[in-house]
Write a protein that holds these residues in place. Structure first.
Motif, short mmCIF file in Angstrom:
data_model
loop_
_atom_site.label_atom_id
_atom_site.label_comp_id
_atom_site.label_asym_id
_atom_site.label_seq_id
_atom_site.Cartn_x
_atom_site.Cartn_y
_atom_site.Cartn_z
N GLN A 159 13.65 -16.93 -0.39
CA GLN A 159 13.72 -16.52 -1.79
C GLN A 159 12.32 -16.22 -2.31
N THR A 160 12.25 -15.59 -3.46
CA THR A 160 11.05 -15.22 -4.24
C THR A 160 10.25 -14.11 -3.57
N SER A 161 9.42 -13.46 -4.36
CA SER A 161 8.49 -12.45 -3.84
C SER A 161 7.05 -12.93 -3.99
N ASN A 162 6.86 -14.24 -4.08
CA ASN A 162 5.52 -14.79 -4.34
C ASN A 162 4.50 -14.35 -3.30
N ASP A 163 4.87 -14.47 -2.01
CA ASP A 163 3.91 -14.14 -0.96
C ASP A 163 3.63 -12.64 -0.91
N ALA A 164 4.69 -11.83 -1.09
CA ALA A 164 4.47 -10.37 -1.11
C ALA A 164 3.56 -9.98 -2.26
N ASP A 165 3.70 -10.66 -3.41
CA ASP A 165 2.83 -10.38 -4.55
C ASP A 165 1.37 -10.70 -4.21
N ARG A 166 1.16 -11.79 -3.48
CA ARG A 166 -0.20 -12.15 -3.05
C ARG A 166 -0.76 -11.09 -2.12
N ILE A 167 0.08 -10.60 -1.21
CA ILE A 167 -0.37 -9.56 -0.27
C ILE A 167 -0.71 -8.27 -1.03
N ARG A 168 0.16 -7.88 -1.96
CA ARG A 168 -0.08 -6.64 -2.73
C ARG A 168 -1.37 -6.72 -3.52
N ALA A 169 -1.73 -7.93 -3.95
CA ALA A 169 -2.97 -8.10 -4.72
C ALA A 169 -4.21 -7.77 -3.89
N THR A 170 -4.08 -7.78 -2.54
CA THR A 170 -5.21 -7.39 -1.68
C THR A 170 -5.36 -5.88 -1.59
N GLY A 171 -4.36 -5.14 -2.06
CA GLY A 171 -4.37 -3.69 -1.97
C GLY A 171 -3.54 -3.16 -0.82
N ALA A 172 -3.00 -4.06 0.02
CA ALA A 172 -2.16 -3.61 1.14
C ALA A 172 -0.74 -3.36 0.67
N LYS A 173 -0.06 -2.44 1.35
CA LYS A 173 1.36 -2.22 1.08
C LYS A 173 2.15 -3.41 1.63
N ALA A 174 3.10 -3.92 0.84
CA ALA A 174 3.91 -5.05 1.31
C ALA A 174 5.33 -4.90 0.82
N LEU A 175 6.27 -5.32 1.65
CA LEU A 175 7.68 -5.31 1.29
C LEU A 175 8.24 -6.69 1.54
#
Length: 330
Positions: A159-175
């Motif tokens: 559940q949640t998108s917490n980790d993907a949000d952390r990845i996106r904050a680096t500038g990388a594409k994440a799903l």
């Protein structure tokens, strides 16, 4: 449940009336690969839209899962009840179900692998227990390598998108792929996520699996390698407690080594246990916080990428040689 571990909610139902021709999708999409074949599957995606994905490898999949796509395009799988016991299901039948499920998964994994290799994408499957520091290590890795490589991430959690949000904050594409009650990613989830994510050619694709040292070991995703991450805050006997995962991994990363002065973790014993299970496993000792050992990790990624690209060149040269031979015979 997946039949291997009892997770999820759909597979046992499929297994009882098991139709691997699958024709259940609320929408159809085709994503050409380099090998022509048709799959009719049925899942129930709540997107209600047709879309085409061209990955240069033609085959049509009409599937139908239970996905709902959030605003960022994240994928959410059903949350049906989990359980490991199905009344009236014999042990022999369970073994057959497990074989079918893994065989079905391996078919998708082979397609994923062919697509990754064809496009020069180094896909690494990061596996660990919850709390090992996978996401922190991944964020640090992206920050340090993003100027050298195009990087994309498939992020697996229940559940949640917490980790993907952390990845996106680096500038990388994440799903984000939410598995609901499922305790691992499978090859079909990864293939579908890759279509949506569209990683660049000659790029790095990190697949951060659901935190679990059991079931992800059994499921090939089409990755170039499994990378198992073990924090020194865990027991050094993890490799012998969960041998399948360490046997399946190409490299073990001992993470959070900056904490060793405050712990009684026996590094040499841990490495010995890992090599008892898998004599060829590589070992890297790193700290995502202090940066210690990270250059060794990055060097390993670089070497693995060069190996992938060399294989790609060899395949192209082989095709060219075969073409020249046919022309000479003509």
């Amino acid at each position: 449940m997946c039949g291997v571990c009892g997770c999820g909610s759909e597979t046992i139902g499929e297994a009882h009336g098991h139709d691997h021709g699958h024709s259940h999708h609320g929408h159809s999409h085709s994503h050409p690969h380099d090998h022509d074949h048709d799959h009719d599957h049925d899942h129930d995606h709540d997107h209600g839209h047709d879309h085409d994905h061209d990955h240069g490898h033609p085959h049509d999949h009409d599937h139908d899962h239970h996905h709902e796509h959030a605003a960022r395009g994240d994928i959410h799988y059903g949350q049906g009840p989990a359980g490991s016991h199905v009344p009236g299901l014999s042990q022999a039948r369970m073994v057959k179900i497990e074989q079918d499920i893994l065989g079905y998964n391996n078919g998708y994994a082979a397609e994923n692998r062919a697509m990754f290799e064809e496009n020069g994408i180094l896909a690494l499957n990061l596996v660990s227990s919850p709390g090992s520091g996978k996401t922190t290590l991944l964020c640090r890795t992206i920050a340090d390598l993003k100027d050298r490589h195009s990087i994309a991430v498939i992020e697996g959690d229940q559940q949640t998108s917490n980790d993907a949000d952390r990845i996106r904050a680096t500038g990388a594409k994440a799903l984000q792929v939410n598995t609901g009650k499922g305790c691992h990613l499978d090859a079909h989830m990864v293939g579908h996520a890759t279509e949506k994510l569209e990683p660049a050619e000659d790029s790095l694709l990190f697949i951060e699996n659901v935190g679990n040292l059991v079931c992800p070991a059994a499921f090939d995703l089409g990755e170039a390698a499994k990378v198992v991450i073990l924090s020194v805050t865990e027991g050094e006997d993890k490799p012998v407690k969960y041998p399948d995962m360490f046997a399946a991994a190409e490299v073990m990363i001992l993470n959070k080594i900056d904490l060793l002065p405050y712990l009684s973790f026996d590094v040499e014993q841990c490495v010995a246990y890992a090599r008892r299970v898998n004599p060829g496993i590589g070992v890297l000792k790193v700290s995502a916080t202090s940066g210690e050992g990270l250059e060794d990790w990055y060097r390993w990624i670089g070497d693995r990428r060069q190996s992938l690209l060399a294989g790609r060149v060899a395949r192209l040269e082989s095709k060219l040689a075969a073409l020249r031979a046919r022309m000479d015979r003509a």
